[in-house]
Design a protein around this motif. Structure first.
Motif, PDB file in Angstrom:
ATOM      1  N   LYS A 149       4.098  18.873 -14.419  1.00 24.97           N
ATOM      2  CA  LYS A 149       3.278  17.889 -15.711  1.00 24.97           C
ATOM      3  C   LYS A 149       3.310  18.255 -17.215  1.00 24.97           C
ATOM      4  CE  LYS A 149      -0.008  17.028 -12.329  1.00 24.97           C
ATOM      5  NZ  LYS A 149      -0.464  15.927 -11.786  1.00 24.97           N
ATOM      6  N   GLU A 150       4.812  18.732 -17.057  1.00 22.85           N
ATOM      7  CA  GLU A 150       5.374  19.274 -18.596  1.00 22.85           C
ATOM      8  C   GLU A 150       4.935  18.434 -19.969  1.00 22.85           C
ATOM      9  OE1 GLU A 150       7.117  22.829 -21.335  1.00 22.85           O
ATOM     10  OE2 GLU A 150       6.575  22.688 -18.947  1.00 22.85           O
ATOM     11  N   THR A 151       5.581  17.091 -19.676  1.00 22.40           N
ATOM     12  CA  THR A 151       5.640  16.226 -20.148  1.00 22.40           C
ATOM     13  C   THR A 151       4.754  15.254 -20.822  1.00 22.40           C
ATOM     14  OG1 THR A 151       6.621  14.831 -18.721  1.00 22.40           O
ATOM     15  CG2 THR A 151       8.260  15.646 -20.726  1.00 22.40           C
ATOM     16  N   ASP A 152       3.852  15.462 -19.210  1.00 21.38           N
ATOM     17  CA  ASP A 152       1.448  15.097 -19.726  1.00 21.38           C
ATOM     18  C   ASP A 152       1.644  16.414 -20.299  1.00 21.38           C
ATOM     19  OD1 ASP A 152       1.248  12.806 -17.925  1.00 21.38           O
ATOM     20  OD2 ASP A 152       2.592  14.251 -16.505  1.00 21.38           O
ATOM     21  N   PHE A 153       1.677  17.522 -20.341  1.00 28.96           N
ATOM     22  CA  PHE A 153       0.305  18.456 -21.069  1.00 28.96           C
ATOM     23  C   PHE A 153       1.034  18.772 -22.777  1.00 28.96           C
ATOM     24  CE2 PHE A 153      -0.171  20.738 -16.806  1.00 28.96           C
ATOM     25  CZ  PHE A 153      -1.270  20.327 -16.917  1.00 28.96           C
ATOM     26  N   VAL A 154       2.598  18.761 -22.925  1.00 33.16           N
ATOM     27  CA  VAL A 154       2.147  18.616 -23.910  1.00 33.16           C
ATOM     28  C   VAL A 154       1.924  17.599 -25.070  1.00 33.16           C
ATOM     29  CG1 VAL A 154       4.426  17.498 -23.668  1.00 33.16           C
ATOM     30  CG2 VAL A 154       4.353  18.948 -25.703  1.00 33.16           C
ATOM     31  N   LEU A 155       1.609  16.705 -24.381  1.00 32.81           N
ATOM     32  CA  LEU A 155       1.114  15.687 -25.049  1.00 32.81           C
ATOM     33  C   LEU A 155      -0.623  15.699 -25.355  1.00 32.81           C
ATOM     34  CD1 LEU A 155       2.483  12.023 -24.008  1.00 32.81           C
ATOM     35  CD2 LEU A 155       3.019  13.566 -25.352  1.00 32.81           C
ATOM     36  N   LEU A 156      -1.103  16.977 -25.065  1.00 31.20           N
ATOM     37  CA  LEU A 156      -1.936  17.100 -25.574  1.00 31.20           C
ATOM     38  C   LEU A 156      -2.299  18.574 -26.716  1.00 31.20           C
ATOM     39  CD1 LEU A 156      -3.269  19.286 -22.728  1.00 31.20           C
ATOM     40  CD2 LEU A 156      -4.527  16.900 -22.565  1.00 31.20           C
ATOM     41  N   ALA A 157      -1.375  18.080 -27.147  1.00 35.69           N
ATOM     42  CA  ALA A 157      -0.943  19.259 -28.518  1.00 35.69           C
ATOM     43  C   ALA A 157      -1.384  17.932 -29.672  1.00 35.69           C
ATOM     44  CB  ALA A 157       0.160  19.942 -29.343  1.00 35.69           C
ATOM     45  N   ASP A 158      -1.603  16.907 -29.473  1.00 36.19           N
ATOM     46  CA  ASP A 158      -1.798  15.564 -30.562  1.00 36.19           C
ATOM     47  C   ASP A 158      -1.863  14.435 -30.001  1.00 36.19           C
ATOM     48  OD1 ASP A 158      -1.777  14.407 -33.140  1.00 36.19           O
ATOM     49  OD2 ASP A 158       0.014  14.939 -34.033  1.00 36.19           O
ATOM     50  N   ILE A 159      -1.140  13.454 -29.582  1.00 32.92           N
ATOM     51  CA  ILE A 159      -0.790  11.963 -29.086  1.00 32.92           C
ATOM     52  C   ILE A 159      -2.120  11.060 -28.883  1.00 32.92           C
ATOM     53  CG2 ILE A 159       1.292  11.585 -30.391  1.00 32.92           C
ATOM     54  CD1 ILE A 159       2.212  10.873 -27.331  1.00 32.92           C
ATOM     55  N   PHE A 160      -2.489  12.297 -27.767  1.00 28.29           N
ATOM     56  CA  PHE A 160      -3.400  11.632 -26.489  1.00 28.29           C
ATOM     57  C   PHE A 160      -4.687  12.141 -26.526  1.00 28.29           C
ATOM     58  CE2 PHE A 160      -4.607  12.459 -21.331  1.00 28.29           C
ATOM     59  CZ  PHE A 160      -5.229  11.031 -21.667  1.00 28.29           C
ATOM     60  N   PRO A 161      -4.971  13.383 -27.836  1.00 28.35           N
ATOM     61  CA  PRO A 161      -6.477  13.732 -28.132  1.00 28.35           C
ATOM     62  C   PRO A 161      -6.297  12.603 -29.200  1.00 28.35           C
ATOM     63  CG  PRO A 161      -5.312  15.500 -27.384  1.00 28.35           C
ATOM     64  CD  PRO A 161      -4.047  14.852 -27.037  1.00 28.35           C
ATOM     65  N   THR A 162      -5.264  12.502 -29.526  1.00 25.57           N
ATOM     66  CA  THR A 162      -5.460  11.752 -31.518  1.00 25.57           C
ATOM     67  C   THR A 162      -5.106  10.168 -30.849  1.00 25.57           C
ATOM     68  OG1 THR A 162      -4.009  13.274 -32.593  1.00 25.57           O
ATOM     69  CG2 THR A 162      -4.130  11.230 -33.497  1.00 25.57           C
ATOM     70  N   GLY A 163      -4.899   9.676 -29.942  1.00 26.75           N
ATOM     71  CA  GLY A 163      -5.517   8.104 -29.089  1.00 26.75           C
ATOM     72  C   GLY A 163      -6.905   8.416 -28.797  1.00 26.75           C
ATOM     73  N   CYS A 323      -7.336  14.012 -36.338  1.00 27.40           N
ATOM     74  CA  CYS A 323      -8.218  14.520 -34.827  1.00 27.40           C
ATOM     75  C   CYS A 323      -8.826  16.052 -34.664  1.00 27.40           C
ATOM     76  CB  CYS A 323      -7.251  14.492 -33.331  1.00 27.40           C
ATOM     77  SG  CYS A 323      -8.028  15.039 -32.071  1.00 27.40           S
ATOM     78  N   ASN A 324      -9.089  16.011 -34.085  1.00 20.96           N
ATOM     79  CA  ASN A 324      -9.895  17.107 -34.124  1.00 20.96           C
ATOM     80  C   ASN A 324     -10.008  17.602 -32.453  1.00 20.96           C
ATOM     81  OD1 ASN A 324     -11.296  17.724 -36.507  1.00 20.96           O
ATOM     82  ND2 ASN A 324     -12.894  16.372 -35.703  1.00 20.96           N
TER      83      ASN A 324
END
Length: 379
Positions: A149-163, A323-324
């Motif tokens: 799930k590497e490409t899922d987890f890297v999105l936790l750095a910004d765009i998934f939480p920001t969305g 985003c926080n």
């Protein structure tokens, strides 16, 4: 080490830069295994900020702890971690209140810090082989071992939480209808998050075919603003009332509807017309106090012509700000682990670090299906 270095407008290069080192007992050095190119990076890439040549880009970073300072207590060499793009101390007034995007410690004179971004502190970006993480016990989020799930987890750095943050700002609740302006990575994550939160109907407004197609694939209703006023298109599908909530995932480089030029306030004004009276708007899209490339003198000063009269008349509430990430990344991580969320649908390309210059060019031009790029520095 090799890193992506900003050279000037529309130019980045892979160069050798100094290796990071432990500077404080609570630092760690992370060997970067995945780092994403963000739409926010494009603002600097295009020369639309005060960024000076020499900045190492990269604020969406995931990797493995290579070295830990003697004060680090919760992390060890070999731990797989993802870092919020926010650099935060964890103990100032804003951090303890959950506003880690506005830390008062890490960037004196400014509320907030980030890796590899202009005016956000001295933190070298992670589009590189290694990155230093300060206040590591607070800033690192542990992940399961391995590479799954590497490409899922890297999105936790910004765009998934920001969305997701856009939905929090708009107070999206189960059953709400939601209009998301912008079908880029953050916009798609905002639409996806709205569905995770139980929205009944989600619209995504854009003009790029690949983005609209991805929106439709996840169950959203695509709205092409080149085919007519998007607010009117959405009202026609909501019994003339408009949506319950709206999210601006575009920001200050918005495109005028029907014309090939920028109109910085067009999304804000369109959202005011799109939502019903007493609705709420979430605005995670980036707006800046100064824009060297603004289309007029007011825009260059960060002053936009927003329809405040209509906003007031309709009793619309606004939520704004970056985003926080720490507020959301742990439970979003757990949704990924349990296969309840798979945000990597937005990733179009995974490339070695050496291909970053080409990736920046194509992502910036929105060509060849470039919707989200993840770089692998050690590939």
């Amino acid at each position: 080490m090799r890193a992506v270095v900003y050279k000037g407008p529309f130019e980045v290069a892979i160069e050798q830069v100094e290796d990071p080192r432990i500077q404080h007992p609570n630092d760690v050095i992370v060997r970067v295994t995945s780092t994403a190119i963000c739409g926010s990076d494009l603002h600097m890439y295009e020369g639309r900020t005060a960024a000076e040549p020499g900045i190492v880009f990269g604020h969406e970073n995931l990797g493995v702890v290579e070295e830990a300072g003697e004060g680090v207590t919760s992390l060890s060499r070999g731990d797989r971690v993802v870092m919020p793009f926010n650099v935060a101390c964890g103990f100032c007034k804003n951090c303890t209140a959950g506003f880690t995007g506005f830390c008062l410690t890490v960037n004196p004179g400014f509320a907030g810090g980030a890796y590899g971004y202009v005016a956000m502190g001295p933190y070298v970006g992670g589009q590189a082989e290694y990155v230093r993480v300060p206040y590591a016990d607070f800033n690192c989020l542990k992940l399961p071992e391995g590479t799954e799930k590497e490409t899922d987890f890297v999105l936790l750095a910004d765009i998934f939480p920001t969305g997701y943050h856009g939905n929090e700002l708009a107070d999206v609740r189960p059953g709400d209808s939601v209009a998301v302006y912008g079908g880029g990575p953050v916009g798609l994550m905002a639409a996806y998050s709205a569905m995770l939160r139980g929205a009944s109907k989600v619209f995504v407004v854009d003009r790029v075919a690949e983005r609209l197609q991805k929106a439709e694939e996840i169950g959203a209703v695509p709205i092409d603003f080149t085919k007519g006023d998007p607010a009117q298109q959405i009202k026609e599908q909501t019994d003339g009332q408009g949506t319950d909530k709206g999210i601006d995932a575009v920001g200050y480089q918005a495109q005028a509807h029907g014309e090939d030029r920028e109109e910085p306030a067009v999304v804000l004004n369109s959202l005011v017309e799109t939502v019903r009276p007493t609705a709420a708007l979430g605005i995670p899209g980036l707006y800046v106090p100064r824009d060297p490339g603004g289309p007029d003198d007011q825009a260059k000063k960060g002053m936009l012509m927003v329809s405040i009269g209509r906003l007031f008349e309709k009793g619309i509430r606004l939520g704004t700000g970056q985003c926080n990430v720490k507020r959301y990344n742990r439970h979003l991580r757990d949704l990924i682990i349990e296969d309840r969320a798979k945000p990597s649908f937005v990733v179009s390309h995974e490339l070695p670090l050496d291909q970053a210059p080409t990736a920046y060019e194509k992502f910036d031009k929105r060509v060849e299906g470039y919707t989200k790029v993840v770089l692998h520095p050690h590939a």
